[in-house]
Design a protein around this motif. Sequence first.
Motif, PDB file in Angstrom:
ATOM      1  N   ALA A  53       0.852  -1.182   0.000  1.00 41.89           N
ATOM      2  CA  ALA A  53       0.000   0.000   0.000  1.00 41.89           C
ATOM      3  C   ALA A  53       0.890   1.234   0.000  1.00 41.89           C
ATOM      4  CB  ALA A  53      -0.903   0.009   1.226  1.00 41.89           C
ATOM      5  N   ILE A  54       0.732   2.040  -1.033  1.00 37.95           N
ATOM      6  CA  ILE A  54       1.457   3.310  -1.134  1.00 37.95           C
ATOM      7  C   ILE A  54       0.505   4.397  -0.644  1.00 37.95           C
ATOM      8  CG2 ILE A  54       2.681   4.900  -2.652  1.00 37.95           C
ATOM      9  CD1 ILE A  54       3.099   2.540  -4.598  1.00 37.95           C
ATOM     10  N   LYS A  55       0.732   4.860   0.563  1.00 33.60           N
ATOM     11  CA  LYS A  55      -0.137   5.869   1.169  1.00 33.60           C
ATOM     12  C   LYS A  55       0.375   7.246   0.765  1.00 33.60           C
ATOM     13  CE  LYS A  55      -2.191   7.168   5.630  1.00 33.60           C
ATOM     14  NZ  LYS A  55      -3.551   6.798   5.226  1.00 33.60           N
ATOM     15  N   VAL A 174      -1.377  -1.827 -10.290  1.00 34.13           N
ATOM     16  CA  VAL A 174      -2.294  -1.256  -9.305  1.00 34.13           C
ATOM     17  C   VAL A 174      -3.568  -2.087  -9.277  1.00 34.13           C
ATOM     18  CG1 VAL A 174      -3.682   0.758  -8.684  1.00 34.13           C
ATOM     19  CG2 VAL A 174      -1.375   1.079  -9.627  1.00 34.13           C
ATOM     20  N   VAL A 175      -3.931  -2.581  -8.097  1.00 29.21           N
ATOM     21  CA  VAL A 175      -5.150  -3.379  -7.948  1.00 29.21           C
ATOM     22  C   VAL A 175      -6.217  -2.659  -7.128  1.00 29.21           C
ATOM     23  CG1 VAL A 175      -4.025  -5.603  -8.297  1.00 29.21           C
ATOM     24  CG2 VAL A 175      -4.124  -4.637  -5.984  1.00 29.21           C
ATOM     25  N   LYS A 176      -5.855  -1.545  -6.538  1.00 31.08           N
ATOM     26  CA  LYS A 176      -6.816  -0.717  -5.816  1.00 31.08           C
ATOM     27  C   LYS A 176      -6.268   0.700  -5.760  1.00 31.08           C
ATOM     28  CE  LYS A 176      -9.358  -0.384  -1.421  1.00 31.08           C
ATOM     29  NZ  LYS A 176      -9.519  -0.952  -0.057  1.00 31.08           N
ATOM     30  N   GLY A 177      -7.147   1.677  -5.909  1.00 32.87           N
ATOM     31  CA  GLY A 177      -6.704   3.069  -5.873  1.00 32.87           C
ATOM     32  C   GLY A 177      -6.414   3.646  -7.239  1.00 32.87           C
ATOM     33  N   GLN A 178      -6.987   3.032  -8.287  1.00 29.48           N
ATOM     34  CA  GLN A 178      -6.804   3.592  -9.625  1.00 29.48           C
ATOM     35  C   GLN A 178      -7.313   5.028  -9.693  1.00 29.48           C
ATOM     36  OE1 GLN A 178      -8.068   0.578  -8.966  1.00 29.48           O
ATOM     37  NE2 GLN A 178      -7.294  -0.980 -10.395  1.00 29.48           N
ATOM     38  N   SER A 207       3.879   6.653   3.415  1.00 29.06           N
ATOM     39  CA  SER A 207       4.446   5.355   3.779  1.00 29.06           C
ATOM     40  C   SER A 207       4.201   4.368   2.659  1.00 29.06           C
ATOM     41  CB  SER A 207       3.815   4.825   5.079  1.00 29.06           C
ATOM     42  OG  SER A 207       2.429   4.556   4.884  1.00 29.06           O
ATOM     43  N   VAL A 208       4.988   3.307   2.648  1.00 25.28           N
ATOM     44  CA  VAL A 208       4.747   2.161   1.778  1.00 25.28           C
ATOM     45  C   VAL A 208       4.849   0.934   2.677  1.00 25.28           C
ATOM     46  CG1 VAL A 208       5.445   0.865  -0.263  1.00 25.28           C
ATOM     47  CG2 VAL A 208       5.781   3.348  -0.204  1.00 25.28           C
ATOM     48  N   THR A 209       3.763   0.188   2.786  1.00 24.86           N
ATOM     49  CA  THR A 209       3.713  -0.934   3.709  1.00 24.86           C
ATOM     50  C   THR A 209       3.224  -2.205   3.006  1.00 24.86           C
ATOM     51  OG1 THR A 209       1.474  -0.298   4.401  1.00 24.86           O
ATOM     52  CG2 THR A 209       3.310   0.509   5.730  1.00 24.86           C
ATOM     53  N   VAL A 210       3.634  -3.344   3.542  1.00 30.95           N
ATOM     54  CA  VAL A 210       3.239  -4.650   2.995  1.00 30.95           C
ATOM     55  C   VAL A 210       1.894  -5.042   3.595  1.00 30.95           C
ATOM     56  CG1 VAL A 210       3.865  -7.072   2.727  1.00 30.95           C
ATOM     57  CG2 VAL A 210       5.651  -5.311   2.755  1.00 30.95           C
ATOM     58  N   LEU A 211       0.963  -5.456   2.762  1.00 27.02           N
ATOM     59  CA  LEU A 211      -0.352  -5.873   3.224  1.00 27.02           C
ATOM     60  C   LEU A 211      -0.374  -7.373   3.513  1.00 27.02           C
ATOM     61  CD1 LEU A 211      -2.723  -3.907   0.814  1.00 27.02           C
ATOM     62  CD2 LEU A 211      -1.871  -3.226   3.077  1.00 27.02           C
ATOM     63  N   LYS A 212      -1.128  -7.751   4.541  1.00 29.20           N
ATOM     64  CA  LYS A 212      -1.220  -9.157   4.909  1.00 29.20           C
ATOM     65  C   LYS A 212      -2.648  -9.491   5.336  1.00 29.20           C
ATOM     66  CE  LYS A 212       3.606  -9.531   6.463  1.00 29.20           C
ATOM     67  NZ  LYS A 212       4.509  -9.882   7.593  1.00 29.20           N
ATOM     68  N   GLY A 213      -2.966 -10.779   5.315  1.00 29.30           N
ATOM     69  CA  GLY A 213      -4.256 -11.257   5.827  1.00 29.30           C
ATOM     70  C   GLY A 213      -5.442 -10.631   5.156  1.00 29.30           C
ATOM     71  N   ASP A 214      -6.390 -10.147   5.968  1.00 34.71           N
ATOM     72  CA  ASP A 214      -7.622  -9.604   5.420  1.00 34.71           C
ATOM     73  C   ASP A 214      -7.437  -8.220   4.786  1.00 34.71           C
ATOM     74  OD1 ASP A 214      -7.234  -8.090   7.676  1.00 34.71           O
ATOM     75  OD2 ASP A 214      -9.151  -8.575   8.618  1.00 34.71           O
ATOM     76  N   LYS A 215      -6.242  -7.674   4.865  1.00 41.37           N
ATOM     77  CA  LYS A 215      -5.942  -6.394   4.227  1.00 41.37           C
ATOM     78  C   LYS A 215      -5.633  -6.562   2.741  1.00 41.37           C
ATOM     79  CE  LYS A 215      -6.124  -4.038   8.105  1.00 41.37           C
ATOM     80  NZ  LYS A 215      -7.216  -3.063   8.367  1.00 41.37           N
ATOM     81  N   LEU A 216      -5.356  -7.803   2.329  1.00 46.15           N
ATOM     82  CA  LEU A 216      -5.018  -8.049   0.927  1.00 46.15           C
ATOM     83  C   LEU A 216      -6.213  -7.788   0.032  1.00 46.15           C
ATOM     84  CD1 LEU A 216      -2.983 -11.348   1.397  1.00 46.15           C
ATOM     85  CD2 LEU A 216      -2.049  -9.156   0.605  1.00 46.15           C
TER      86      LEU A 216
END
Length: 218
Positions: A53-55, A174-178, A207-216
């Motif tokens: 996720a690129i915030k 990009v899979v979300k946030g187009q 920030s740029v963070t790695v997504l995991k679990g239900d955040k994917l």
Amino acid sequence: MTTSFRRSLLKGIALGAGALLLSGAALAQSDAQAEASLDAAPAAPAVKGPQVAIKTSMGDIVVQLDEERAPKTVANFMQYVKQGFYKGTIFHRVIDGFMIQAGGMNEKFEGRKTNKPVKNESNNGLSNQPYTISMAREDHPDSATSQFFINVADNSGIDYPHYKGSGYTVFGKVVKGQEVVDKIKGVVVDDVRGMQNVPVTPIFIKSVTVLKGDKLVK
């Protein structure tokens, strides 16, 4: 954007003074084709690799990285992510109808110490299509470090082997946030400190963070 202006944009990309320099043959695609390709952008295929996720100060962008087809490039990008390198950097070059670029400098246009350049992986079957993420680099193929760009049009003219026998490495999509990408590509830009197409209002990466679990993103 008029067709004549679109055709004045040049396909090749190189990283210089912290920005993409454009060179090579003119874009041949019409405005209608470009808009159609954006509207008809296919859903992200199932790929092996992390989601990040690129915030940004304009919203969040989620990117699915393709470590199967761009393993060295993804590893390089993830190294910067784990180092927290991108926090406080900006989107320093935006060209509507082409791409948005980030990952190299702060709002004072100060660069950061980068890691060793990564080997070019542009011959991986991936194309610089709308909403794909690619590595910016200098003229030499194996010169990419931290800077990346997100395509906002069909930029297949910079795929392998169209730029001096090489290309610009696509390593995810990009899979979300187009819609955030679309907002960024439309901001007002100007020439700043000898650099072209710089957003007048800075667009920060928080920030740029790695997504995991239900955040994917499924």
